[in-house]
Design a protein around this motif. Structure first.
Motif, PDB file in Angstrom:
ATOM      1  N   VAL A  30       0.871  -1.184   0.000  1.00  0.00           N
ATOM      2  CA  VAL A  30       0.000   0.000   0.000  1.00  0.00           C
ATOM      3  C   VAL A  30       0.905   1.230   0.000  1.00  0.00           C
ATOM      4  N   ASP A  34      -3.142   6.369   1.678  1.00  0.00           N
ATOM      5  CA  ASP A  34      -3.987   5.705   2.673  1.00  0.00           C
ATOM      6  C   ASP A  34      -3.575   6.193   4.066  1.00  0.00           C
ATOM      7  N   ASP A  35      -4.111   5.590   5.132  1.00  0.00           N
ATOM      8  CA  ASP A  35      -3.741   6.039   6.472  1.00  0.00           C
ATOM      9  C   ASP A  35      -2.272   5.767   6.774  1.00  0.00           C
ATOM     10  N   ALA A  36      -1.730   4.699   6.195  1.00  0.00           N
ATOM     11  CA  ALA A  36      -0.332   4.332   6.424  1.00  0.00           C
ATOM     12  C   ALA A  36       0.133   3.547   5.208  1.00  0.00           C
ATOM     13  N   ALA A  37       1.446   3.417   5.049  1.00  0.00           N
ATOM     14  CA  ALA A  37       2.004   2.607   3.968  1.00  0.00           C
ATOM     15  C   ALA A  37       2.243   1.188   4.485  1.00  0.00           C
ATOM     16  N   VAL A  38       2.143   0.212   3.574  1.00  0.00           N
ATOM     17  CA  VAL A  38       2.402  -1.187   3.931  1.00  0.00           C
ATOM     18  C   VAL A  38       3.494  -1.724   3.005  1.00  0.00           C
ATOM     19  N   LEU A  93       9.762   8.461   4.239  1.00  0.00           N
ATOM     20  CA  LEU A  93       8.522   9.154   4.575  1.00  0.00           C
ATOM     21  C   LEU A  93       8.836  10.638   4.672  1.00  0.00           C
ATOM     22  N   SER A  95       7.574  14.310   5.918  1.00  0.00           N
ATOM     23  CA  SER A  95       6.658  15.115   6.724  1.00  0.00           C
ATOM     24  C   SER A  95       6.933  16.586   6.431  1.00  0.00           C
ATOM     25  N   ASN A 129       3.218  13.213   5.307  1.00  0.00           N
ATOM     26  CA  ASN A 129       2.181  14.031   5.914  1.00  0.00           C
ATOM     27  C   ASN A 129       2.418  15.489   5.524  1.00  0.00           C
TER      28      ASN A 129
ATOM     29  N   THR B  50       3.758   4.977   9.278  1.00  0.00           N
ATOM     30  CA  THR B  50       3.019   6.229   9.117  1.00  0.00           C
ATOM     31  C   THR B  50       3.700   7.344   9.887  1.00  0.00           C
ATOM     32  N   ASP B  52       3.045  11.577  11.378  1.00  0.00           N
ATOM     33  CA  ASP B  52       2.096  12.667  11.597  1.00  0.00           C
ATOM     34  C   ASP B  52       2.691  13.638  12.614  1.00  0.00           C
ATOM     35  N   ASP B  81      -3.702   6.080  12.924  1.00  0.00           N
ATOM     36  CA  ASP B  81      -3.488   5.786  11.502  1.00  0.00           C
ATOM     37  C   ASP B  81      -3.103   4.320  11.298  1.00  0.00           C
ATOM     38  N   LEU B  82      -2.261   3.811  12.180  1.00  0.00           N
ATOM     39  CA  LEU B  82      -1.837   2.413  12.085  1.00  0.00           C
ATOM     40  C   LEU B  82      -3.033   1.491  12.314  1.00  0.00           C
ATOM     41  N   ALA B  84      -6.079   2.078  11.728  1.00  0.00           N
ATOM     42  CA  ALA B  84      -6.974   2.135  10.573  1.00  0.00           C
ATOM     43  C   ALA B  84      -6.525   1.191   9.458  1.00  0.00           C
ATOM     44  N   MET B  85      -5.255   0.764   9.488  1.00  0.00           N
ATOM     45  CA  MET B  85      -4.754  -0.211   8.517  1.00  0.00           C
ATOM     46  C   MET B  85      -4.809  -1.632   9.072  1.00  0.00           C
ATOM     47  N   LEU B 153      -6.053  -3.238   6.093  1.00  0.00           N
ATOM     48  CA  LEU B 153      -7.312  -2.570   5.774  1.00  0.00           C
ATOM     49  C   LEU B 153      -7.012  -1.278   5.036  1.00  0.00           C
ATOM     50  N   THR B 154      -7.572  -1.095   3.848  1.00  0.00           N
ATOM     51  CA  THR B 154      -7.339   0.143   3.108  1.00  0.00           C
ATOM     52  C   THR B 154      -8.639   0.942   3.013  1.00  0.00           C
ATOM     53  N   ARG B 155      -8.527   2.093   2.362  1.00  0.00           N
ATOM     54  CA  ARG B 155      -9.714   2.930   2.149  1.00  0.00           C
ATOM     55  C   ARG B 155     -10.487   2.509   0.903  1.00  0.00           C
ATOM     56  N   CYS B 220     -11.446   0.707   5.760  1.00  0.00           N
ATOM     57  CA  CYS B 220     -11.342   1.315   7.091  1.00  0.00           C
ATOM     58  C   CYS B 220     -10.513   2.578   6.989  1.00  0.00           C
ATOM     59  N   MET B 221     -10.876   3.602   7.778  1.00  0.00           N
ATOM     60  CA  MET B 221      -9.968   4.741   7.959  1.00  0.00           C
ATOM     61  C   MET B 221     -10.251   5.395   9.297  1.00  0.00           C
ATOM     62  N   ASP B 222      -9.316   6.187   9.776  1.00  0.00           N
ATOM     63  CA  ASP B 222      -9.563   6.858  11.057  1.00  0.00           C
ATOM     64  C   ASP B 222     -10.079   8.269  10.807  1.00  0.00           C
ATOM     65  N   ASP B 225     -10.008  13.975  10.538  1.00  0.00           N
ATOM     66  CA  ASP B 225     -10.544  15.236  10.018  1.00  0.00           C
ATOM     67  C   ASP B 225     -12.071  15.237   9.942  1.00  0.00           C
ATOM     68  N   ASP B 229     -15.241  14.049   6.178  1.00  0.00           N
ATOM     69  CA  ASP B 229     -14.009  13.834   5.418  1.00  0.00           C
ATOM     70  C   ASP B 229     -13.752  12.345   5.233  1.00  0.00           C
ATOM     71  N   GLN B 233     -13.369  10.420   1.689  1.00  0.00           N
ATOM     72  CA  GLN B 233     -12.113   9.756   1.287  1.00  0.00           C
ATOM     73  C   GLN B 233     -12.352   8.290   0.922  1.00  0.00           C
TER      74      GLN B 233
END
Lengths: 334, 334
Positions: A30, A34-38, A93, A95, A129, B50, B52, B81-82, B84-85, B153-155, B220-222, B225, B229, B233
């Protein structure tokens, strides 16, 4: 008609713009967005991870550091840390903490510099981010890489009798920065290699990997805060002393010229200048042959013998028939 | 006699102070204090990564967010974020960008908040970086974790007919922030759960892992925002529409009370408030039984059915017999 700023465009469009430049290899399960990379880990390796930030007003001055150099430096300082561990970079990554007034052109310049260096070193931008800054521009990068088990180079392995080496040249970045500061606004006209070595330091990734693979080095670190700081850190972590030979430190003609014109001692610049992002490492004398093999595979990059590790825990530099205590290195808040 | 600041102490002593609090598990081959950290990967897993940042003046106001909450939030947003994945956190890197005037006591508070949340979630602080800030305090965190192959889990996996769920409660953090802003300076007196949910959001790590393990969720996502949002997304990434039932959104009594006293529509707060760090996810109807299993293992955390995924790519919210278009969510620079 003012130039388009990041505030005009908004977070989502900025992220979409960055994503559109990137292509992902198959081990990125991923990628960005997305929320995080895999990621799929590389078999049989340990993971090396480091993070380092470039802050406007602290690490760079936008009056004479172009956007593309900001991006280059933000990644380079991390690749240099990874190299110092013998690590091979794999993913980054990003930021970004951006003032509203930053133009989209400047942001693209930062990305150009970062992505260009990344692709030269096989490093994939897998995520990050973006947020607003009420003050300085901050580019904070995390790099993930790999190292074979028992091949990681630390600061703590130096033993009495080891020989101390350094890659490349010392003092160029410090002189380049001085030159940029004195001619602020005319960066284009300044094409000296010292200026370029400040703006676009070349992380010694290949050197680090070779030194780790062959188990040539007993310790290693990168010289972000100057040779004096490096010597101090390795000596402290290893519980040893180090005596440098000030007469043999690798100074470029650029550093010598600058001091001939402006006075001061080039030795001080080499010791305390910082930001050279060379590797300093120690080698057992009997590993001399293996080091020769590393040298051959390193191409044009010189490796200079600059000192010796001692049992007595003193930090000394011998020069002009005199031996003095090593000066302190740079540290933030000091 | 002024309070001791980070500028009084210096970078090296600050790093030594942080290192002294940490203990490393055996899979950390090289911990904090070297150029980079070296980790042994967990066998048979993919890696989740991830990053942030929490920026003073953008994400928090030091007049009413205590240092320990700054540290908690900086890690929590990443763990969220983690989660959510479907990722299980393992390690964190901490990049601190500190104004000279920050006191050592406040820095220790930030670390307390971060380390305390980290240890509750089995997350080890393996390294980081400290540098000066000429402006705001920035706490930038990167988290590394693991997920089993094909359990991420992705979006992008939501399909028409899927049911939309959300964990916990919506709008608390937004109301908590309003309450803090209106009573700035008296944070101690404000002990409402909404305030606490803003200051110390609890990342839904266990929920995310359970949803991933059982392959219950298609996406899934967290909700960093806001729900609006999040819906936008997931719908965009999945190429679907979503219709929310505004009458069933999980609002705490705290949110209802606030709106009874101050007016406004609690539905707007739930949709656009943001910073709740709940998980929104979609489930195929035939997976209902598996979801019940997840619920049972989730303890007190409610899971509420809030809508349905549609083929028509509209984003709608039905409430009080009326259906309207979903409002826009929060984005930086907008």
């Amino acid at each position: 008609l003012h130039p388009i700023t990041v505030a005009d465009v908004g977070e989502h469009a900025l992220i979409a713009n960055i994503r559109s430049r990137l292509t992902m290899p198959s081990w990125v399960v991923v990628g960005p967005g997305d929320d995080a990379a895999v990621l799929r880990p590389e078999r049989g390796t340990l993971e090396v991870v480091t993070t380092d930030a470039q802050v406007e007003g602290i690490h760079f001055d936008r009056r004479f550091v172009p956007p593309e150099a900001i991006g280059h430096r933000a990644l380079a300082v991390n690749l240099s840390d990874l190299a110092a561990m013998g690590g091979r970079p794999r993913a980054a990554l990003l930021s970004l903490i951006l003032p509203d007034r930053l133009t989209v052109d400047d942001l693209n310049g930062i990305l150009d510099g970062l992505v260009s260096l990344a692709s030269r070193h096989g490093t994939v931008l897998i995520g990050g981010n973006i947020t607003r800054s009420p003050g300085p521009l901050v580019v904070d990068v995390t790099v993930l890489g790999t190292v074979r088990p028992r091949k990681a180079l630390t600061r703590s392995g130096a033993r009495p009798g080891d020989i101390v080496y350094v890659t490349g040249w010392l003092g160029d970045a410090a002189v380049g920065l001085k030159r940029l500061r004195s001619g602020a606004g005319a960066a284009e006209a300044l094409t000296g290699c010292d200026v370029d070595r400040f703006l676009r330091p070349e992380p010694r990734v290949r050197a680090g990997v070779l030194l780790g693979q062959n188990r040539v080095a007993t310790s290693c670190m990168d010289l972000s805060d100057g040779l004096a700081d490096g010597v101090r850190q390795v000596a402290e972590a290893s519980g040893v002393g180090i005596v440098l030979d000030g007469a043999v430190l690798p100074l470029s003609s650029s550093v010598k010229n600058w001091h001939e014109q402006h006075g001061g001692n080039p030795l001080d610049t080499a010791l305390s200048g910082g930001e050279d992002y060379e590797l300093m490492f120690t080698v057992r004398p009997r590993k001399h042959g293996a080091l020769r093999g590393v040298r051959q595979r390193m191409g044009d990059l010189p490796i200079t013998r600059i000192g010796v590790v001692t049992k007595a825990r003193d930090l000394l530099v011998a020069a002009s028939g005199d031996t003095r205590v090593l000066p302190a290195g740079f540290q933030h808040f000091r």
